[in-house]
Scaffold this motif. Structure first.
Motif, PDB file in Angstrom:
ATOM      1  N   ILE A 442       0.912  -1.202  -0.040  1.00 51.65           N
ATOM      2  CA  ILE A 442       0.096  -0.038   0.076  1.00 51.65           C
ATOM      3  C   ILE A 442       0.968   1.210  -0.223  1.00 51.65           C
ATOM      4  N   TRP A 443       1.135   1.679  -1.077  1.00 51.07           N
ATOM      5  CA  TRP A 443       1.883   2.833  -1.248  1.00 51.07           C
ATOM      6  C   TRP A 443       1.454   3.966  -2.184  1.00 51.07           C
ATOM      7  N   ASP A 444       0.209   4.546  -1.890  1.00 52.40           N
ATOM      8  CA  ASP A 444      -0.539   5.544  -2.591  1.00 52.40           C
ATOM      9  C   ASP A 444       0.000   6.967  -2.247  1.00 52.40           C
ATOM     10  N   GLU A 445       0.227   7.663  -3.269  1.00 54.33           N
ATOM     11  CA  GLU A 445       1.043   8.935  -3.052  1.00 54.33           C
ATOM     12  C   GLU A 445       0.604   9.831  -1.828  1.00 54.33           C
ATOM     13  N   HIS A 446      -1.092   9.788  -1.795  1.00 50.50           N
ATOM     14  CA  HIS A 446      -1.550  10.682  -0.939  1.00 50.50           C
ATOM     15  C   HIS A 446      -1.634  10.372   0.627  1.00 50.50           C
ATOM     16  N   LEU A 447      -1.182   9.001   0.816  1.00 53.72           N
ATOM     17  CA  LEU A 447      -1.363   8.303   2.175  1.00 53.72           C
ATOM     18  C   LEU A 447       0.004   8.671   3.169  1.00 53.72           C
ATOM     19  N   THR A 448      -0.302   8.953   4.217  1.00 56.76           N
ATOM     20  CA  THR A 448       0.610   9.322   5.416  1.00 56.76           C
ATOM     21  C   THR A 448       1.111   7.781   6.071  1.00 56.76           C
ATOM     22  N   GLU A 449       1.965   7.762   6.460  1.00 58.50           N
ATOM     23  CA  GLU A 449       2.395   6.449   7.152  1.00 58.50           C
ATOM     24  C   GLU A 449       1.243   5.729   7.911  1.00 58.50           C
ATOM     25  N   GLN A 450       0.754   6.794   8.711  1.00 57.93           N
ATOM     26  CA  GLN A 450      -0.369   6.377   9.736  1.00 57.93           C
ATOM     27  C   GLN A 450      -1.606   5.858   9.066  1.00 57.93           C
ATOM     28  N   GLU A 451      -1.962   6.370   7.956  1.00 58.39           N
ATOM     29  CA  GLU A 451      -3.156   6.159   7.089  1.00 58.39           C
ATOM     30  C   GLU A 451      -3.013   4.901   6.387  1.00 58.39           C
ATOM     31  N   ARG A 452      -1.825   4.287   6.291  1.00 56.19           N
ATOM     32  CA  ARG A 452      -1.826   3.164   5.388  1.00 56.19           C
ATOM     33  C   ARG A 452      -2.552   1.881   6.141  1.00 56.19           C
ATOM     34  N   PRO A 453      -2.261   1.661   7.247  1.00 57.84           N
ATOM     35  CA  PRO A 453      -3.197   0.438   8.047  1.00 57.84           C
ATOM     36  C   PRO A 453      -4.725   0.683   7.886  1.00 57.84           C
ATOM     37  N   HIS A 454      -5.211   1.902   7.773  1.00 59.91           N
ATOM     38  CA  HIS A 454      -6.788   2.027   7.647  1.00 59.91           C
ATOM     39  C   HIS A 454      -7.157   1.772   6.198  1.00 59.91           C
ATOM     40  N   MET A 455      -6.075   2.183   5.264  1.00 61.64           N
ATOM     41  CA  MET A 455      -6.622   1.942   3.834  1.00 61.64           C
ATOM     42  C   MET A 455      -6.540   0.561   3.466  1.00 61.64           C
ATOM     43  N   LEU A 456      -5.634  -0.172   4.167  1.00 63.97           N
ATOM     44  CA  LEU A 456      -5.590  -1.659   3.856  1.00 63.97           C
ATOM     45  C   LEU A 456      -6.765  -2.329   4.401  1.00 63.97           C
ATOM     46  N   ASP A 457      -7.252  -1.889   5.431  1.00 59.67           N
ATOM     47  CA  ASP A 457      -8.535  -2.436   6.017  1.00 59.67           C
ATOM     48  C   ASP A 457      -9.832  -2.002   5.154  1.00 59.67           C
ATOM     49  N   TRP A 458      -9.759  -0.851   4.629  1.00 61.68           N
ATOM     50  CA  TRP A 458     -10.760  -0.416   3.615  1.00 61.68           C
ATOM     51  C   TRP A 458     -10.787  -1.174   2.478  1.00 61.68           C
ATOM     52  N   LEU A 459      -9.654  -1.429   1.996  1.00 59.85           N
ATOM     53  CA  LEU A 459      -9.571  -2.228   0.496  1.00 59.85           C
ATOM     54  C   LEU A 459      -9.821  -3.541   0.787  1.00 59.85           C
ATOM     55  N   LEU A 460      -9.539  -4.278   1.913  1.00 56.38           N
ATOM     56  CA  LEU A 460      -9.926  -5.642   2.105  1.00 56.38           C
ATOM     57  C   LEU A 460     -11.635  -5.712   2.262  1.00 56.38           C
ATOM     58  N   ALA A 461     -11.923  -4.621   2.943  1.00 58.39           N
ATOM     59  CA  ALA A 461     -13.519  -4.659   3.197  1.00 58.39           C
ATOM     60  C   ALA A 461     -14.163  -4.579   1.722  1.00 58.39           C
ATOM     61  N   GLU A 462     -13.447  -3.456   0.780  1.00 58.17           N
ATOM     62  CA  GLU A 462     -14.094  -3.521  -0.450  1.00 58.17           C
ATOM     63  C   GLU A 462     -14.058  -4.910  -1.273  1.00 58.17           C
ATOM     64  N   GLY A 463     -12.754  -5.550  -1.109  1.00 59.61           N
ATOM     65  CA  GLY A 463     -12.794  -6.752  -1.782  1.00 59.61           C
ATOM     66  C   GLY A 463     -13.708  -7.909  -1.197  1.00 59.61           C
ATOM     67  N   GLU A 464     -14.200  -7.925   0.119  1.00 54.47           N
ATOM     68  CA  GLU A 464     -14.781  -8.755   0.414  1.00 54.47           C
ATOM     69  C   GLU A 464     -16.316  -8.422  -0.459  1.00 54.47           C
ATOM     70  N   VAL A 465     -16.675  -7.344  -0.313  1.00 56.16           N
ATOM     71  CA  VAL A 465     -17.801  -6.874  -1.172  1.00 56.16           C
ATOM     72  C   VAL A 465     -17.801  -7.304  -2.552  1.00 56.16           C
ATOM     73  N   TYR A 466     -16.342  -7.154  -3.389  1.00 50.09           N
ATOM     74  CA  TYR A 466     -16.612  -7.402  -4.717  1.00 50.09           C
ATOM     75  C   TYR A 466     -16.570  -8.975  -4.823  1.00 50.09           C
ATOM     76  N   ALA A 467     -15.838  -9.706  -3.967  1.00 53.69           N
ATOM     77  CA  ALA A 467     -16.147 -11.258  -4.017  1.00 53.69           C
ATOM     78  C   ALA A 467     -17.496 -11.804  -3.833  1.00 53.69           C
ATOM     79  N   ALA A 468     -18.052 -10.889  -2.888  1.00 51.86           N
ATOM     80  CA  ALA A 468     -19.598 -11.545  -2.841  1.00 51.86           C
ATOM     81  C   ALA A 468     -20.307 -11.109  -4.203  1.00 51.86           C
ATOM     82  N   ALA A 469     -20.167  -9.913  -4.699  1.00 50.98           N
ATOM     83  CA  ALA A 469     -20.780  -9.474  -5.911  1.00 50.98           C
ATOM     84  C   ALA A 469     -20.651 -10.681  -7.005  1.00 50.98           C
ATOM     85  N   ASN A 470     -19.270 -11.102  -7.248  1.00 45.47           N
ATOM     86  CA  ASN A 470     -18.712 -12.058  -8.131  1.00 45.47           C
ATOM     87  C   ASN A 470     -19.623 -13.196  -8.026  1.00 45.47           C
TER      88      ASN A 470
END
Length: 479
Positions: A442-470
């Motif tokens: 997780i190395w998005d340009e707009h992220l701070t070091e502190q925001e990366r764990p929150h970004m990962l959690d959100w991406l994983l939650a999105e992945g679960e939603v997309y997997a259910a949609a699949n």
């Protein structure tokens, strides 16, 4: 454009404008191969220069097309090389095996892929059609051989001398058979595990890396590939989309019986999308039912009908989703999910035709509702008519929509990869190790070091939603 890119011969070049003026027309169909070839380029087969190659279609459109002529024996060689290859136990072995097959493919080919004018490419196809049943179905005449059997006239299609083409085939038939026999031997050796090759042949060219540095230093919105795509889009023109180089009479419409529909349905497997929509389904574009979409093939005479799925996208409006995806770059159209509608084979084919309209378009260049608004004639058992010029223009101008689709697909795949990789890695290692590994991705340009764990959690939650949609959208459904 003329000053910035003197090496490109696009719709805006002085030479293109001069050719248009010489023919006294304004409509132009100029493809990417023409734009990328130098202005003093001449066809290696017929020796004509670009002003002698350009010609008018029956619809009064100036056609400026160049084609890449390749040896279909290479395709046949690859099929023989891949046929019967055993499944490999790991990715490295699979790459080594496929690398060996790719290395041997060129041994079947009689010539390198060559840029030629459209007329030379068409003449080669005409000669092969005349000799159908005589020549090998995957045989291709080489550029030097095409030169021997064409009759060349400026700004007109070539005539062919069939007798000369037939003589050429008799001269090379033994060589063709020998090459195919040789590649069959190689296929057997590769299947037995010989000729493997480790590694990858790809190395990023230094020119591309330097161009990336320059664009990044100038805070350009383009990557090198994006810049080339934008240049191509501004260089080509497709006024000839939907017209033919040769006038064709309108086909006679055939009408089926209910028995023909039953015969078509009998060929559909249980997993075919034909069975996905309800019995009272009507196409979401042309509004025809299953019987009305039956159409007779002009080649085989058989009745055909198919149903396809098309995506409908939902705009992303959640503030937190927009923030995590774009940070300080937010703004513009964005998609967060999609669902499916079902369209007939003809309407799906219309969307495919639009992609070939001379633009660099994605598969979702137009929504089904946009295509529906372009229909001009809808009749049972024939392809719906639609405003092809308007469709090409709308698809080309639909930049924001296409960009949002591409961005959505990239985001969705990223989330799914993280979600499924985490699930797979948890089978062999600890949750802490998996999290550390994925945080490193997780190395998005707009992220701070502190925001990366929150970004990962959100991406994983999105992945679960997309997997259910699949799972929801899978066809045929599980169970």
């Amino acid at each position: 454009m003329e000053a910035l890119f003197p090496s490109v011969d696009g719709r805006w070049s002085a030479q293109t404008r001069e050719i248009l003026a010489a023919f006294g027309v304004e409509k132009l169909d100029l493809n990417a191969n023409w734009a990328s070839a130098p202005r003093d380029w001449s066809c290696p087969v017929c020796q004509r220069y670009k002003p002698q190659i350009a010609r008018l279609s029956p619809a009064g459109v100036l056609i400026c097309h160049l084609e890449r002529h390749h040896d279909h024996l290479g395709d046949e060689g690859m099929r023989r090389l891949w046929k019967g290859l055993p499944v490999q136990p790991d990715a490295a072995s699979a790459r080594a095996q496929s690398s060996a097959a790719a290395a041997c493919q060129g041994l079947t080919e009689r010539f390198f892929t060559t840029l030629v004018c459209k007329d030379c490419n068409a003449a080669e196809g005409k000669a092969k059609a005349a000799l159908r049943g005589v020549i090998h179905p995957e045989f291709s005449f080489s550029p030097s051989e095409i030169r021997r059997f064409i009759v060349v006239t400026a700004n007109r299609p070539h005539e062919i001398v069939e007798a000369v083409a037939r003589t050429i085939w008799t001269e090379v038939a033994e060589d063709v058979a020998d090459r195919l026999a040789f590649v069959s031997v190689l296929a057997k050796r590769i299947a037995e595990g010989r000729h493997r090759r480790e590694g990858s042949p790809y190395e990023r060219p230094l020119t591309l890396a330097v161009l990336s540095d320059v664009l990044l230093g100038q805070r350009s919105a383009y990557s090198p590939e994006g810049l080339l795509a934008e240049l191509a889009a501004r260089s080509i023109q497709s006024d000839g989309f939907g017209t033919s180089l040769n006038a064709r009479p309108r086909a006679r419409v055939a009408y089926p019986a209910q028995a023909d529909l039953h015969a078509v349905v009998a060929t559909k497997k249980a997993h075919d999308l034909w069975h996905a929509p309800p019995e009272d389904w009507r196409c979401d574009v042309c509004d025809r039912n299953r019987f009305e979409i039956l159409r007779q093939s002009s080649k085989s005479g058989l009745w055909t009908a198919n149903i396809h799925r098309r995506r409908i996208f939902t705009a992303e409006t959640r503030p937190e989703a927009l923030q995590w995806r774009y940070g300080w770059y937010g703004g513009g159209l964005s998609f967060g999910s999609h669902w499916f509608v079902h369209v007939c084979q003809d309407c799906r084919l219309a969307l495919t035709d639009i992609r070939r309209s001379g633009q660099d378009l994605i598969d979702d260049c137009l929504s089904p509702s946009a295509l529906k608004g372009l229909l001009t004639e809808v009749q049972p058992h024939m392809r719906p008519g639609y405003d092809r010029d308007a469709a090409a223009r709308l698809a080309a101008d639909n930049i924001e929509y296409a960009a949002a689709v591409t961005d959505y697909d990239t985001h969705r795949q990223r989330c799914l990869n993280l979600f499924f990789n985490r699930r797979a890695w948890l089978r062999v290692t600890t949750a802490a190790e998996v999290r550390d590994r994925q945080l490193g991705e997780i190395w998005d340009e707009h992220l701070t070091e502190q925001e990366r764990p929150h970004m990962l959690d959100w991406l994983l939650a999105e992945g679960e939603v997309y997997a259910a949609a699949n799972l929801r959208d899978r066809w045929p459904p599980e169970g």
